[in-house]
Enzyme design. Structure first.
Site, PDB file in Angstrom:
ATOM      1  N   HIS A  68       0.717  -1.163  -0.107  1.00 33.79           N
ATOM      2  CA  HIS A  68       0.091   0.212  -0.070  1.00 33.79           C
ATOM      3  C   HIS A  68       0.917   1.215  -0.178  1.00 33.79           C
ATOM      4  O   HIS A  68       1.621   1.289   0.656  1.00 33.79           O
ATOM      5  CB  HIS A  68      -0.914  -0.049   1.106  1.00 33.79           C
ATOM      6  CG  HIS A  68      -1.653  -1.101   1.558  1.00 33.79           C
ATOM      7  ND1 HIS A  68      -2.168  -1.623   2.657  1.00 33.79           N
ATOM      8  CD2 HIS A  68      -2.079  -2.188   0.728  1.00 33.79           C
ATOM      9  CE1 HIS A  68      -2.803  -2.650   2.515  1.00 33.79           C
ATOM     10  NE2 HIS A  68      -2.793  -3.086   1.290  1.00 33.79           N
ATOM     11  N   TYR A 131       2.949   2.712  13.606  1.00 31.93           N
ATOM     12  CA  TYR A 131       3.350   3.774  12.621  1.00 31.93           C
ATOM     13  C   TYR A 131       2.922   4.925  13.190  1.00 31.93           C
ATOM     14  O   TYR A 131       1.718   5.047  13.543  1.00 31.93           O
ATOM     15  CB  TYR A 131       3.378   3.075  11.299  1.00 31.93           C
ATOM     16  CG  TYR A 131       2.038   2.881  11.119  1.00 31.93           C
ATOM     17  CD1 TYR A 131       0.938   3.529  10.399  1.00 31.93           C
ATOM     18  CD2 TYR A 131       1.509   1.357  11.521  1.00 31.93           C
ATOM     19  CE1 TYR A 131      -0.240   3.172   9.930  1.00 31.93           C
ATOM     20  CE2 TYR A 131       0.240   0.859  11.109  1.00 31.93           C
ATOM     21  CZ  TYR A 131      -0.778   1.899  10.457  1.00 31.93           C
ATOM     22  OH  TYR A 131      -1.919   1.089  10.261  1.00 31.93           O
TER      23      TYR A 131
END
Length: 469
Positions: A68, A131
């Site tokens: 992605h 993240y």
């Protein structure tokens, strides 16, 4: 357990930076500094301004996610477990399709720029993948994702656990091959005030550049909140603000004072807040009117001392922009562009044989709008250090009267028709105070490799062509 000091190394993909994190442990477990803005910036991490932290917990070894490419930057690390990480550049440009892969544990972290496809495969059970991102996730944002199939033959990622044995979602198995991927477009530049004097010069400077959008007041009113709410700021990396209230004398009236502060200060503060919220570069144009004109030469670090309302409103806008981490304040004087300006007025008077009286005790240099546009483009494309830059034409400073005389001479009219008078003699009721000296020091912008045009040659070419160059 890990390196004694924070380390970083570049990768074949531009902007993708791998970090080694110091991890300190004992019989109780371990500790690490997972994110340290100052130290990591010193080692090549951009100041990307994270606003959201996400964690993906993966119960089983072999869990595989991706590939992605998202419309924001990410800083990835592990809280537990190990992964095989894979990254593919899916941005438009010469590095499209370039690959990097590495094993990661809690001792590593990686910065992934916008548009770089990200994937990972867990090599241990109970792997926690975390993240930071610099935009808030929303369902609408998914429309801007770019996907690549995990099994793409051209990329040929060496998955440690074959994909047929891995835990993969049905959606990830059906993403397109590289040949069918539409590259993620670069972030764009938005020019505001694009129908004004400087805006027209910027249209000419960036003509043919498909990454630049132009908005006049009808498309984006910097004083209207709805303009900000209706704009998808994820598309942009840079705002160039060419909108301003420039009626120096009008600003001294009650109505003009309100307009000057609304556009030059309040609206600019709103632009500055937008730039901070979305980690954008803000380019803003300032004026010699922020100074009182008592200094022999005005440097960029001189404290503002505006005399009138216009200068005060511009100084307030400058202060707001200076608080933006990524900003360029471009300070000019005596601007000449497409439309009404001093040079065109003098040329018109010369054509009629008029003998005007012109002020001779205000000093400065002309600035052609096209030169401001070229200087702005230079600062952005050369990634010059952020800050304030003076930008005018080069050459010996002149008074308004001397410029008028030169215009007359270039138009083939006797420059002796110009009568030199003082500012006090010229003053009229309601006229704003002017700085006596508007000469700006140009050494800083010259140090970036930009050479301002010589005033005389630019003026001559301007008059002979009859158009803004």
């Amino acid at each position: 357990m890990g390196p004694a000091e924070l380390t970083s190394r570049s990768t074949p993909i531009p902007g993708l930076v791998l970090f080694g994190l110091p991890v300190h442990g004992d019989h109780r477990g371990w500790f690490k500094e997972n994110w340290h803005r100052r130290k990591m910036m010193a080692l090549g991490l951009p100041d990307f301004g994270p606003v959201q932290n996400n964690i993906s917990f993966n119960a089983k070894r072999g869990t595989t996610r991706g590939i992605h490419a998202e419309p924001w930057d990410k800083f990835i690390s592990l809280a537990s477990g190990r992964i095989f990480g894979a990254w593919v550049d899916l941005r438009q440009g010469p590095t499209f399709g370039r690959v990097f892969h590495a094993e990661m544990s809690p001792m590593e972290a990686i910065f992934v720029p916008r548009g770089v496809g990200n994937a990972f495969q867990t090599l241990e059970d109970n792997t926690a993948y975390t993240y930071l991102v610099n935009d808030h996730w929303s369902a609408a944002a998914q429309a801007d994702y770019t996907f690549l199939n995990l099994a793409d033959e051209d990329v040929g990622l060496p998955w440690p656990i074959p994909l047929e044995e891995a835990v993969v979602s049905d959606q990830d198995r059906t993403h397109p091959r590289l040949g069918d991927v539409a590259p993620m477009q670069s972030r764009r530049t938005l020019v505001l005030g694009a129908d004004g004097q400087l805006g027209k010069a910027l249209r000419e400077e960036f003509d043919g550049d498909p990454t630049v959008d132009f908005a006049g007041r009808a498309e984006f009113d910097i004083s209207a909140e709805n303009s900000y709410l209706a704009t998808d700021w994820r598309k942009y990396s840079t705002i160039i603000n060419a909108a301003a209230f420039t009626g120096v004398d009008a600003a001294e009236t009650a109505e003009g004072r309100t307009a000057a502060w609304s556009i030059n200060a309040t609206a600019v503060s709103r632009l500055a807040r937008t730039a901070v919220e979305h980690s954008l570069t803000l380019v803003h144009v300032s004026s010699d009117y922020v100074f009182d004109g008592t200094a022999a030469v005005h440097r960029e670090d001189e404290a503002p001392t505006p005399l009138g309302v216009y200068g005060q409103s511009k100084a307030a806008g400058d202060a707001a922009v200076a608080a933006v981490p990524r900003h360029y304040i471009v300070r000019s004087s005596w601007v000449v562009g497409e439309g009404r300006n001093f040079v065109r007025t003098m040329a018109g008077l010369a054509a009629k044989g008029v003998a005007p009286a012109v002020v001779g005790d205000q000093w400065g240099r002309l600035t052609f709008a096209s030169d401001i546009a070229a200087g702005i483009r230079h600062l952005i494309t050369q990634e010059a250090p952020y800050g304030t830059y003076n930008l005018t034409s080069d050459g010996e400073p002149q008074s308004w009267a001397q410029i008028a005389q030169e215009v007359y001479r270039l138009c083939g009219v006797d420059p002796g028709k110009i009568t030199t008078i003082s500012t006090s003699e010229y003053a009229k009721p309601g006229m704003a105070p002017r700085p006596g000296n508007s000469v700006l020091d140009l050494s800083k912008i010259k140090g970036t490799g930009f050479s301002p045009s010589m005033s005389h040659s630019r003026l001559e070419a301007y008059l002979r062509s009859g158009t803004l160059l």
